[in-house]
Design a protein around this motif. Structure first.
Motif, PDB file in Angstrom:
ATOM      1  N   ALA A  19      25.305  68.235   4.328  1.00 36.62           N
ATOM      2  CA  ALA A  19      24.819  67.561   3.122  1.00 36.62           C
ATOM      3  C   ALA A  19      24.178  68.562   2.164  1.00 36.62           C
ATOM      4  O   ALA A  19      24.390  68.484   0.948  1.00 36.62           O
ATOM      5  N   ALA A  20      23.408  69.489   2.700  1.00 34.20           N
ATOM      6  CA  ALA A  20      22.777  70.512   1.858  1.00 34.20           C
ATOM      7  C   ALA A  20      23.836  71.391   1.203  1.00 34.20           C
ATOM      8  O   ALA A  20      23.766  71.679   0.001  1.00 34.20           O
ATOM      9  N   ALA A  22      26.889  70.581   0.538  1.00 35.13           N
ATOM     10  CA  ALA A  22      27.629  69.779  -0.448  1.00 35.13           C
ATOM     11  C   ALA A  22      26.894  69.727  -1.786  1.00 35.13           C
ATOM     12  O   ALA A  22      27.514  69.593  -2.837  1.00 35.13           O
ATOM     13  N   GLU A  23      25.573  69.821  -1.744  1.00 30.35           N
ATOM     14  CA  GLU A  23      24.772  69.820  -2.969  1.00 30.35           C
ATOM     15  C   GLU A  23      24.486  71.238  -3.465  1.00 30.35           C
ATOM     16  O   GLU A  23      23.790  71.418  -4.465  1.00 30.35           O
ATOM     17  N   LYS A  25      22.634  73.518  -2.015  1.00 25.97           N
ATOM     18  CA  LYS A  25      21.217  73.836  -1.818  1.00 25.97           C
ATOM     19  C   LYS A  25      20.998  74.443  -0.445  1.00 25.97           C
ATOM     20  O   LYS A  25      21.769  74.210   0.486  1.00 25.97           O
ATOM     21  N   TYR A  30      17.016  71.316   0.161  1.00 27.61           N
ATOM     22  CA  TYR A  30      17.616  69.985   0.308  1.00 27.61           C
ATOM     23  C   TYR A  30      16.629  69.009   0.938  1.00 27.61           C
ATOM     24  O   TYR A  30      16.433  67.901   0.432  1.00 27.61           O
ATOM     25  N   ASP A  33      13.770  68.228  -1.494  1.00 31.24           N
ATOM     26  CA  ASP A  33      14.198  67.332  -2.559  1.00 31.24           C
ATOM     27  C   ASP A  33      14.440  65.913  -2.050  1.00 31.24           C
ATOM     28  O   ASP A  33      14.171  64.938  -2.758  1.00 31.24           O
ATOM     29  N   ARG A  37      12.633  62.828  -3.688  1.00 31.91           N
ATOM     30  CA  ARG A  37      13.491  61.799  -4.279  1.00 31.91           C
ATOM     31  C   ARG A  37      13.155  60.415  -3.725  1.00 31.91           C
ATOM     32  O   ARG A  37      13.096  59.433  -4.460  1.00 31.91           O
TER      33      ARG A  37
END
Length: 79
Positions: A19-20, A22-23, A25, A30, A33, A37
Motif C-alpha cells: 500500500a505504501a 502504491a502511494e 511513500k 504512509y 499519513d 487522515r
C-alpha cells in the motif's frame, strides 16, 4: 518527537508495504499519513453530523413528506 513501534504479522506487513509503495511513500510516511487522515476523517464526520442536526428541523419543515431512513418500515421508500 514521540514515535511508535507497531508489530505486524508477515502477511500484514506485506500488505502495508504494498500500500505504501502504491502511494509512492515510505512505510514510515504512509503509516503516519494514515493515522492523520483517519483523525481528519473523524473530525469531518462529527462536523457533518453536527451540521445535519442543526438543520434537521428546517429540513423537516421544508419536506414534511420525507421519512428519515431510521423511521421507515422495511422496504418502504420516501414519498
Amino acid at each position: 518527537m514521540p514515535s511508535l513501534n507497531v508489530p505486524f504479522t508477515d502477511e500484514e506487513m506485506e500488505g502495508v508495504r504494498a500500500a505504501a509503495a502504491a502511494e509512492g511513500k515510505s512505510l514510515k510516511q504512509y503509516l503516519h499519513d494514515l493515522g492523520v487522515r483517519e483523525m481528519h476523517r473523524k473530525r469531518f464526520v462529527a462536523g457533518a453530523a453536527s451540521w445535519a442536526d442543526r438543520l434537521r428541523e428546517e429540513f423537516d419543515e421544508a419536506f414534511p413528506d420525507e421519512i428519515p431512513p431510521s423511521e421507515r418500515d422495511r422496504g418502504a421508500t420516501a414519498a
